[in-house]
Design an enzyme around this catalytic site. Structure first.
Site, PDB file in Angstrom:
ATOM      1  N   TYR A  84     -18.984  76.890  10.046  1.00 25.71           N
ATOM      2  CA  TYR A  84     -20.344  76.827   9.509  1.00 25.71           C
ATOM      3  C   TYR A  84     -20.475  75.685   8.527  1.00 25.71           C
ATOM      4  O   TYR A  84     -19.494  75.227   7.931  1.00 25.71           O
ATOM      5  CB  TYR A  84     -20.731  78.146   8.818  1.00 25.71           C
ATOM      6  CG  TYR A  84     -19.959  78.398   7.554  1.00 25.71           C
ATOM      7  CD1 TYR A  84     -20.461  78.018   6.308  1.00 25.71           C
ATOM      8  CD2 TYR A  84     -18.704  79.006   7.592  1.00 25.71           C
ATOM      9  CE1 TYR A  84     -19.734  78.246   5.147  1.00 25.71           C
ATOM     10  CE2 TYR A  84     -17.986  79.236   6.442  1.00 25.71           C
ATOM     11  CZ  TYR A  84     -18.498  78.850   5.220  1.00 25.71           C
ATOM     12  OH  TYR A  84     -17.771  79.064   4.079  1.00 25.71           O
ATOM     13  N   PHE A  94     -23.613  72.660   0.477  1.00 22.93           N
ATOM     14  CA  PHE A  94     -23.036  73.460  -0.609  1.00 22.93           C
ATOM     15  C   PHE A  94     -21.764  74.192  -0.180  1.00 22.93           C
ATOM     16  O   PHE A  94     -20.996  74.631  -1.025  1.00 22.93           O
ATOM     17  CB  PHE A  94     -24.053  74.446  -1.203  1.00 22.93           C
ATOM     18  CG  PHE A  94     -24.610  75.437  -0.230  1.00 22.93           C
ATOM     19  CD1 PHE A  94     -23.923  76.602   0.077  1.00 22.93           C
ATOM     20  CD2 PHE A  94     -25.828  75.207   0.375  1.00 22.93           C
ATOM     21  CE1 PHE A  94     -24.436  77.518   0.973  1.00 22.93           C
ATOM     22  CE2 PHE A  94     -26.358  76.124   1.272  1.00 22.93           C
ATOM     23  CZ  PHE A  94     -25.655  77.273   1.575  1.00 22.93           C
ATOM     24  N   ASP A  95     -21.532  74.331   1.121  1.00 27.61           N
ATOM     25  CA  ASP A  95     -20.315  74.992   1.590  1.00 27.61           C
ATOM     26  C   ASP A  95     -20.121  74.657   3.057  1.00 27.61           C
ATOM     27  O   ASP A  95     -21.103  74.511   3.801  1.00 27.61           O
ATOM     28  CB  ASP A  95     -20.416  76.506   1.407  1.00 27.61           C
ATOM     29  CG  ASP A  95     -19.085  77.226   1.601  1.00 27.61           C
ATOM     30  OD1 ASP A  95     -18.030  76.556   1.635  1.00 27.61           O
ATOM     31  OD2 ASP A  95     -19.097  78.462   1.709  1.00 27.61           O
ATOM     32  N   ILE A 112     -24.562  87.873   3.898  1.00 21.68           N
ATOM     33  CA  ILE A 112     -25.990  87.942   3.571  1.00 21.68           C
ATOM     34  C   ILE A 112     -26.769  88.478   4.773  1.00 21.68           C
ATOM     35  O   ILE A 112     -26.352  88.335   5.921  1.00 21.68           O
ATOM     36  CB  ILE A 112     -26.546  86.579   3.105  1.00 21.68           C
ATOM     37  CG1 ILE A 112     -26.382  85.508   4.184  1.00 21.68           C
ATOM     38  CG2 ILE A 112     -25.911  86.159   1.782  1.00 21.68           C
ATOM     39  CD1 ILE A 112     -27.037  84.167   3.848  1.00 21.68           C
ATOM     40  N   TYR A 138     -29.672  85.135  -0.834  1.00 26.68           N
ATOM     41  CA  TYR A 138     -29.182  85.715  -2.091  1.00 26.68           C
ATOM     42  C   TYR A 138     -30.306  86.211  -2.993  1.00 26.68           C
ATOM     43  O   TYR A 138     -30.046  86.674  -4.097  1.00 26.68           O
ATOM     44  CB  TYR A 138     -28.309  84.701  -2.835  1.00 26.68           C
ATOM     45  CG  TYR A 138     -27.029  84.419  -2.088  1.00 26.68           C
ATOM     46  CD1 TYR A 138     -26.005  85.359  -2.051  1.00 26.68           C
ATOM     47  CD2 TYR A 138     -26.860  83.239  -1.380  1.00 26.68           C
ATOM     48  CE1 TYR A 138     -24.837  85.122  -1.344  1.00 26.68           C
ATOM     49  CE2 TYR A 138     -25.692  82.990  -0.673  1.00 26.68           C
ATOM     50  CZ  TYR A 138     -24.690  83.931  -0.664  1.00 26.68           C
ATOM     51  OH  TYR A 138     -23.545  83.696   0.049  1.00 26.68           O
ATOM     52  N   PHE A 154     -28.222  76.812   7.684  1.00 27.31           N
ATOM     53  CA  PHE A 154     -26.860  76.939   8.196  1.00 27.31           C
ATOM     54  C   PHE A 154     -26.798  76.489   9.641  1.00 27.31           C
ATOM     55  O   PHE A 154     -27.711  76.759  10.420  1.00 27.31           O
ATOM     56  CB  PHE A 154     -26.377  78.401   8.140  1.00 27.31           C
ATOM     57  CG  PHE A 154     -25.996  78.869   6.785  1.00 27.31           C
ATOM     58  CD1 PHE A 154     -24.747  78.585   6.255  1.00 27.31           C
ATOM     59  CD2 PHE A 154     -26.895  79.581   6.023  1.00 27.31           C
ATOM     60  CE1 PHE A 154     -24.397  79.028   4.995  1.00 27.31           C
ATOM     61  CE2 PHE A 154     -26.558  80.027   4.753  1.00 27.31           C
ATOM     62  CZ  PHE A 154     -25.305  79.752   4.239  1.00 27.31           C
TER      63      PHE A 154
END
Length: 164
Positions: A84, A94-95, A112, A138, A154
């Site tokens: 991902y 961010f990730d 989530i 979130y 994503f």
């Protein structure tokens, strides 16, 4: 006319996320109310894009690559192995499991709500893109580096559904 309106919404969303300082700065110099306004504007623009679908919860998705015929889908209670990349609406990452060079394995019930809803729609071998509004991401919680009330983007590749 519609293209102009959509382009205007997109510009507003990106501007709201990247400009203006106010006394109560919360993220990258952007006041929380302005940040949230930009997130909602992006969601409206995104939902109108060709090829994108929207669920009742507001999850937006599109398939990028198809699976082989007969590939399995995960159940909402399964553990999945995925690659991902997570980004903010302005494109900042961010990730990413791809950046780390190895896929991640997660139990879906611990993720989530947007992933809990979206990943079970996929088949092993597929790659999908998702726009996940804050209420099914979130919400109003800060989750460093993710500001409260953030819409998250994503790209997810479902690699496997390992046996538990």
């Amino acid at each position: 006319m519609r293209r102009i309106a959509i382009a205007s919404l997109a510009a507003l969303a990106l501007t709201a996320c990247a400009t203006a300082r106010a006394p109560q700065v919360t993220y990258s110099g952007t006041p929380q109310a302005q940040w949230e306004q930009g997130q909602r504007a992006y969601e409206a623009w995104s939902a109108a894009r060709p090829g994108w679908k929207v669920t009742a919860s507001g999850l937006q998705y599109r398939r990028v690559s198809a699976a082989r015929p007969g590939a399995r889908r995960p159940a909402p209670t399964d553990t999945v192995t995925i690659h991902y990349v997570g980004r903010f609406i302005d494109g900042r990452e961010f990730d990413s499991s791809r950046s780390r060079g190895e896929p991640a394995t997660f139990p879906l019930p611990r993720l989530i709500k947007g992933w809990q809803e979206g990943v079970p729609m996929m088949r092993v071998g597929e790659t999908w893109q998702f726009v996940i509004p804050a209420p099914i991401a979130y919400g109003d919680r800060w989750r460093d580096p993710i500001p409260a009330n953030s819409t998250l983007l994503f790209e997810i590749e479902l690699i496997d559904i390992p046996a538990e």
